[in-house]
Design a protein around this motif. Structure first.
Motif, PDB file in Angstrom:
ATOM      1  N   GLY A 132     -88.358  54.255-127.128  1.00 38.34           N
ATOM      2  CA  GLY A 132     -87.129  54.818-127.685  1.00 38.34           C
ATOM      3  C   GLY A 132     -87.090  54.598-129.190  1.00 38.34           C
ATOM      4  N   CYS A 133     -85.919  54.716-129.765  1.00 37.36           N
ATOM      5  CA  CYS A 133     -85.783  54.531-131.226  1.00 37.36           C
ATOM      6  C   CYS A 133     -86.247  53.154-131.705  1.00 37.36           C
ATOM      7  N   PRO A 134     -86.149  52.088-130.882  1.00 36.82           N
ATOM      8  CA  PRO A 134     -86.634  50.776-131.368  1.00 36.82           C
ATOM      9  C   PRO A 134     -88.163  50.646-131.386  1.00 36.82           C
ATOM     10  N   GLN A 189     -80.220  54.307-137.580  1.00 33.37           N
ATOM     11  CA  GLN A 189     -79.109  55.150-138.010  1.00 33.37           C
ATOM     12  C   GLN A 189     -78.897  56.311-137.030  1.00 33.37           C
ATOM     13  N   ALA A 190     -77.893  56.173-136.157  1.00 27.11           N
ATOM     14  CA  ALA A 190     -77.594  57.269-135.232  1.00 27.11           C
ATOM     15  C   ALA A 190     -76.170  57.757-135.427  1.00 27.11           C
ATOM     16  N   ASN A 191     -75.341  56.900-135.979  1.00 29.24           N
ATOM     17  CA  ASN A 191     -73.926  57.220-136.142  1.00 29.24           C
ATOM     18  C   ASN A 191     -73.358  56.175-137.112  1.00 29.24           C
ATOM     19  N   GLU A 192     -72.815  56.624-138.240  1.00 35.03           N
ATOM     20  CA  GLU A 192     -72.374  55.687-139.278  1.00 35.03           C
ATOM     21  C   GLU A 192     -71.296  54.724-138.773  1.00 35.03           C
ATOM     22  N   LYS A 193     -70.305  55.305-138.060  1.00 37.15           N
ATOM     23  CA  LYS A 193     -69.200  54.464-137.576  1.00 37.15           C
ATOM     24  C   LYS A 193     -69.704  53.429-136.587  1.00 37.15           C
ATOM     25  N   MET A 194     -70.656  53.876-135.748  1.00 35.23           N
ATOM     26  CA  MET A 194     -71.213  52.966-134.738  1.00 35.23           C
ATOM     27  C   MET A 194     -71.914  51.795-135.434  1.00 35.23           C
ATOM     28  N   ASP A 195     -72.711  52.091-136.446  1.00 37.64           N
ATOM     29  CA  ASP A 195     -73.434  51.023-137.161  1.00 37.64           C
ATOM     30  C   ASP A 195     -72.461  50.067-137.844  1.00 37.64           C
ATOM     31  N   GLU A 222     -64.666  73.607-137.771  1.00 37.84           N
ATOM     32  CA  GLU A 222     -63.968  72.466-137.149  1.00 37.84           C
ATOM     33  C   GLU A 222     -64.969  71.538-136.451  1.00 37.84           C
ATOM     34  N   ILE A 223     -65.933  72.143-135.730  1.00 38.79           N
ATOM     35  CA  ILE A 223     -66.945  71.322-135.041  1.00 38.79           C
ATOM     36  C   ILE A 223     -67.720  70.511-136.074  1.00 38.79           C
ATOM     37  N   SER A 224     -68.090  71.194-137.142  1.00 40.14           N
ATOM     38  CA  SER A 224     -68.907  70.574-138.172  1.00 40.14           C
ATOM     39  C   SER A 224     -68.156  69.427-138.873  1.00 40.14           C
ATOM     40  N   GLU A 225     -66.862  69.674-139.162  1.00 39.10           N
ATOM     41  CA  GLU A 225     -66.052  68.630-139.821  1.00 39.10           C
ATOM     42  C   GLU A 225     -65.907  67.404-138.932  1.00 39.10           C
ATOM     43  N   LYS A 226     -65.620  67.677-137.650  1.00 37.09           N
ATOM     44  CA  LYS A 226     -65.462  66.551-136.715  1.00 37.09           C
ATOM     45  C   LYS A 226     -66.777  65.787-136.593  1.00 37.09           C
ATOM     46  N   PHE A 227     -67.875  66.552-136.499  1.00 37.10           N
ATOM     47  CA  PHE A 227     -69.197  65.936-136.377  1.00 37.10           C
ATOM     48  C   PHE A 227     -69.473  65.002-137.555  1.00 37.10           C
ATOM     49  N   ASP A 275     -76.531  72.850-128.119  1.00 32.20           N
ATOM     50  CA  ASP A 275     -75.842  71.581-127.869  1.00 32.20           C
ATOM     51  C   ASP A 275     -75.423  71.037-129.241  1.00 32.20           C
ATOM     52  N   ARG A 276     -74.120  70.779-129.442  1.00 36.62           N
ATOM     53  CA  ARG A 276     -73.683  70.347-130.789  1.00 36.62           C
ATOM     54  C   ARG A 276     -74.283  69.001-131.171  1.00 36.62           C
ATOM     55  N   ASP A 277     -74.702  68.207-130.173  1.00 36.63           N
ATOM     56  CA  ASP A 277     -75.356  66.929-130.496  1.00 36.63           C
ATOM     57  C   ASP A 277     -76.701  67.141-131.199  1.00 36.63           C
ATOM     58  N   SER A 278     -77.217  68.378-131.139  1.00 38.89           N
ATOM     59  CA  SER A 278     -78.505  68.652-131.812  1.00 38.89           C
ATOM     60  C   SER A 278     -78.384  68.404-133.318  1.00 38.89           C
ATOM     61  N   ALA A 289     -67.293  63.673-139.574  1.00 42.52           N
ATOM     62  CA  ALA A 289     -66.357  62.548-139.586  1.00 42.52           C
ATOM     63  C   ALA A 289     -66.806  61.462-138.607  1.00 42.52           C
ATOM     64  N   ILE A 290     -67.346  61.864-137.447  1.00 45.46           N
ATOM     65  CA  ILE A 290     -67.759  60.868-136.434  1.00 45.46           C
ATOM     66  C   ILE A 290     -69.063  60.182-136.834  1.00 45.46           C
ATOM     67  N   THR A 291     -70.047  60.980-137.277  1.00 51.17           N
ATOM     68  CA  THR A 291     -71.406  60.427-137.458  1.00 51.17           C
ATOM     69  C   THR A 291     -71.756  60.071-138.902  1.00 51.17           C
ATOM     70  N   HIS A 330     -75.913  60.862-123.212  1.00 49.36           N
ATOM     71  CA  HIS A 330     -74.514  60.535-122.940  1.00 49.36           C
ATOM     72  C   HIS A 330     -74.051  59.724-124.146  1.00 49.36           C
ATOM     73  N   GLY A 331     -73.648  60.467-125.201  1.00 51.66           N
ATOM     74  CA  GLY A 331     -73.391  59.836-126.495  1.00 51.66           C
ATOM     75  C   GLY A 331     -72.345  58.739-126.458  1.00 51.66           C
ATOM     76  N   ARG A 332     -71.259  59.002-125.743  1.00 49.85           N
ATOM     77  CA  ARG A 332     -70.153  58.018-125.691  1.00 49.85           C
ATOM     78  C   ARG A 332     -70.632  56.721-125.037  1.00 49.85           C
ATOM     79  N   LYS A 333     -71.410  56.874-123.959  1.00 50.93           N
ATOM     80  CA  LYS A 333     -71.906  55.684-123.239  1.00 50.93           C
ATOM     81  C   LYS A 333     -72.850  54.886-124.135  1.00 50.93           C
TER      82      LYS A 333
HETATM   83  C1  LIG Z   1     -72.470  61.789-129.670  1.00 50.93           C
HETATM   84  C2  LIG Z   1     -71.303  61.231-130.455  1.00 50.93           C
HETATM   85  C3  LIG Z   1     -71.378  61.719-131.885  1.00 50.93           C
HETATM   86  C4  LIG Z   1     -70.007  61.723-129.869  1.00 50.93           C
HETATM   87  O1  LIG Z   1     -68.916  61.070-130.494  1.00 50.93           O
HETATM   88  P1  LIG Z   1     -67.736  60.407-129.648  1.00 50.93           P
HETATM   89  O2  LIG Z   1     -66.709  59.947-130.584  1.00 50.93           O
HETATM   90  O3  LIG Z   1     -68.335  59.439-128.708  1.00 50.93           O
HETATM   91  O4  LIG Z   1     -67.269  61.686-128.879  1.00 50.93           O
HETATM   92  P2  LIG Z   1     -66.268  61.846-127.698  1.00 50.93           P
HETATM   93  O5  LIG Z   1     -67.037  62.463-126.577  1.00 50.93           O
HETATM   94  O6  LIG Z   1     -65.457  60.632-127.399  1.00 50.93           O
HETATM   95  O7  LIG Z   1     -65.349  62.905-128.382  1.00 50.93           O
HETATM   96  C5  LIG Z   1     -64.513  62.635-129.518  1.00 50.93           C
HETATM   97  C6  LIG Z   1     -64.242  63.927-130.207  1.00 50.93           C
HETATM   98  O8  LIG Z   1     -65.402  64.360-130.927  1.00 50.93           O
HETATM   99  C7  LIG Z   1     -65.838  65.643-130.468  1.00 50.93           C
HETATM  100  N1  LIG Z   1     -67.318  65.622-130.480  1.00 50.93           N
HETATM  101  C8  LIG Z   1     -68.126  64.945-129.658  1.00 50.93           C
HETATM  102  N2  LIG Z   1     -69.404  65.161-129.970  1.00 50.93           N
HETATM  103  C9  LIG Z   1     -69.405  66.001-131.026  1.00 50.93           C
HETATM  104  C10 LIG Z   1     -70.422  66.604-131.806  1.00 50.93           C
HETATM  105  N3  LIG Z   1     -71.740  66.373-131.588  1.00 50.93           N
HETATM  106  N4  LIG Z   1     -70.060  67.442-132.796  1.00 50.93           N
HETATM  107  C11 LIG Z   1     -68.755  67.685-133.064  1.00 50.93           C
HETATM  108  N5  LIG Z   1     -67.741  67.133-132.375  1.00 50.93           N
HETATM  109  C12 LIG Z   1     -68.059  66.296-131.360  1.00 50.93           C
HETATM  110  C13 LIG Z   1     -65.234  65.780-129.094  1.00 50.93           C
HETATM  111  O9  LIG Z   1     -65.032  67.146-128.769  1.00 50.93           O
HETATM  112  C14 LIG Z   1     -63.937  65.055-129.230  1.00 50.93           C
HETATM  113  O10 LIG Z   1     -62.996  65.889-129.885  1.00 50.93           O
HETATM  114  P3  LIG Z   1     -61.397  65.781-129.574  1.00 50.93           P
HETATM  115  O11 LIG Z   1     -60.975  64.432-130.060  1.00 50.93           O
HETATM  116  O12 LIG Z   1     -60.832  66.909-130.382  1.00 50.93           O
HETATM  117  O13 LIG Z   1     -61.279  65.956-128.102  1.00 50.93           O
HETATM  118  C15 LIG Z   1     -71.281  59.692-130.416  1.00 50.93           C
HETATM  119  O14 LIG Z   1     -70.952  59.299-129.126  1.00 50.93           O
HETATM  120  C16 LIG Z   1     -72.571  59.050-130.807  1.00 50.93           C
HETATM  121  O15 LIG Z   1     -73.029  59.181-131.913  1.00 50.93           O
HETATM  122  N6  LIG Z   1     -73.128  58.243-129.880  1.00 50.93           N
HETATM  123  C17 LIG Z   1     -74.299  57.474-130.132  1.00 50.93           C
HETATM  124  C18 LIG Z   1     -75.483  58.345-130.299  1.00 50.93           C
HETATM  125  C19 LIG Z   1     -76.712  57.547-130.349  1.00 50.93           C
HETATM  126  O16 LIG Z   1     -76.753  56.427-130.790  1.00 50.93           O
HETATM  127  N7  LIG Z   1     -77.757  58.106-129.856  1.00 50.93           N
HETATM  128  C20 LIG Z   1     -78.959  57.394-129.764  1.00 50.93           C
HETATM  129  C21 LIG Z   1     -80.014  58.216-130.180  1.00 50.93           C
HETATM  130  S1  LIG Z   1     -81.230  57.086-130.600  1.00 50.93           S
END
Ligand SMILES: CC(C)(COP(=O)(O)OP(=O)(O)OC[C@H]1O[C@@H](n2cnc3c(N)ncnc32)[C@H](O)[C@@H]1OP(=O)(O)O)[C@@H](O)C(=O)NCCC(=O)NCCS
Length: 358
Positions: free
Chosen positions: A137-139, A275-281, A44-49, A176-179, A51-53, A238-241
């Motif tokens: 940083g990344c830039p 490229q840090a997050n597909e949806k973000m880009d 589940e963690i992996s699928e969500k990860f 840390d799942r962000d790893s 889907a987000i990134t 602080h990924g969200r920020k």
């Molecule tokens: C880190 C990041 C992936 C988290 O995603 P997010 O959508 O902001 O995450 P949120 O904290 O709002 O959580 C949303 C959901 O995703 C989950 N989630 C968050 N980080 C996760 C991760 N690394 N792996 C799996 N699931 C994750 C949360 O548990 C939450 O689940 P829920 O909806 O079931 O409660 C995202 O914020 C990100 O990519 N940020 C930018 C990173 C970046 O640019 N870094 C710069 C490095 S140069």
């Protein structure tokens, strides 16, 4: 009229050989910031990860290699394509954030600088070839290119080598799942002065640094595991920020660089974005188009390497550019005269963008 142009005459990249997929993390327990184990399955963690990134795989260097080694490997390719004698280089600029971190240690090593190590590996003797590191940083790679352009346009240098290199796999907290976001890699480019009848190469650039509450959005912190040793610290964010910050400010910086080049968004063929997050880009580029009153962004404007390469920090943009210009990246291609953008956002928090005519 003659123009003093800064053009990229050669590129190279090093894509590490170890492929790490999301299921490969299944053997590791992830904890939240309060050291509480997640009570959902790894699947589940992996699928969500994913889907987000958008990240399905990433690359790690083998244990025998450090950031400076892969920097030299990418640089050799860029120098070979440029067809220059490395002794002619005036500047070697190496962007990174953590230095060399030998496998099995967590101590970053920047003495000597990575640029000194790379110059040594490239066997360059010329003392007038100045080697220095850039932490931005990344830039960082884009900022190094901006430095090179400034040196070249001001007559300080004629040939510069700008390298980006990072081994983030050596600084991640595996609990840390962000790893799962981070990866390793290196990209390089040779930039040269070309006096020509029309403008080409670097047309303009824009950079911004936000260092109030944003300064510590990326930082070093202890592991999320219970009773972690606070003296041993890993990359944390602080990924969200960061996500919200990037959406708010990156489109404006990119637009500014396009305007400074006297171009319109319709003139831009490709955007090479960090490229840090597909949806973000996707959202950043959508918002860029909305700044021009356009609701739909063109389909193929943004090559994405994140699915297979993850986020290898500074190395992302030069690696992606190298792959596209060498026709090793799907249907994406570049023709002479195409206007493109390089853009990045990351620790600092820093943002930059270059408008470039291919
Ligand atoms: C880190 C990041 C992936 C988290 O995603 P997010 O959508 O902001 O995450 P949120 O904290 O709002 O959580 C949303 C959901 O995703 C989950 N989630 C968050 N980080 C996760 C991760 N690394 N792996 C799996 N699931 C994750 C949360 O548990 C939450 O689940 P829920 O909806 O079931 O409660 C995202 O914020 C990100 O990519 N940020 C930018 C990173 C970046 O640019 N870094 C710069 C490095 S140069």
């Amino acid at each position: 009229m003659r123009f003093k142009n800064t053009i990229i005459t050669g590129t190279g990249s090093y894509i590490p050989t170890e492929v790490v997929t999301n299921p490969d993390f299944a053997g590791t327990q992830f904890y939240d910031t309060d050291s509480k184990a997640f009570d959902i399955s790894h699947e589940e963690i992996s699928e969500k990860f994913q889907a987000i990134t958008g990240i399905a795989e990433r690359r790690y260097v083998t244990s025998d290699l450090n950031a400076s080694d892969i920097a030299a490997l990418a640089a050799e390719k860029a120098i070979a394509e440029a067809g220059i004698d490395p002794e002619e280089l005036d500047q070697i600029i190496v962007a990174h954030d953590f230095g060399d971190i030998p496998k099995g240690t967590i101590q970053t090593d920047t003495l000597p600088s990575l640029s000194a190590r790379v110059k040594n590996l490239l066997k360059i003797n010329n003392p007038k070839c100045v080697a220095y590191d850039l932490i931005f940083g990344c830039p960082g790679w884009i900022q190094g290119v901006i430095h090179a352009d400034s040196f070249i346009k001001n007559g300080i240098a004629k040939k510069c080598l700008v390298i980006a290199t990072e081994t983030l796999s050596r600084v991640v907290d595996i609990h840390d799942r962000d790893s799962m976001i981070y990866s390793d890699g290196s990209g390089a480019a040779v930039l040269e002065l070309a006096e020509e009848d029309a403008p080409r190469g670097i047309l303009s650039f824009s950079t911004e640094s936000y260092t109030k509450e944003e300064a510590y959005y990326l930082f070093l912190g202890k592991s999320y595991i219970t009773d972690a040793d606070p003296k041993i610290r890993y990359i944390k964010m602080h990924g969200r920020k960061i996500y919200e910050f990037a959406l708010k400010y990156v489109p404006g910086v990119v637009k500014e660089s396009i305007e400074k080049a006297n171009l319109d968004i319709h003139d831009i063929k490709k955007i090479f974005i960090h490229q840090a997050n597909e949806k973000m880009d996707q959202e950043i580029v959508k918002r860029l188009f909305r700044l021009y009153g356009i609701r739909e962004m063109p389909k193929d404007i943004m090559p994405m390497s994140i699915h297979k390469l993850g986020n290898n920090s500074v190395a992302t943009v030069p690696t992606l550019y190298d792959l596209v210009r060498k026709e090793r990246f799907g249907d994406h291609d570049l023709e002479p005269g195409d206007n493109i953008v390089f853009a990045s956002v990351g620790a600092g928090m820093n943002i930059n963008s270059i408008a470039y005519r291919y």
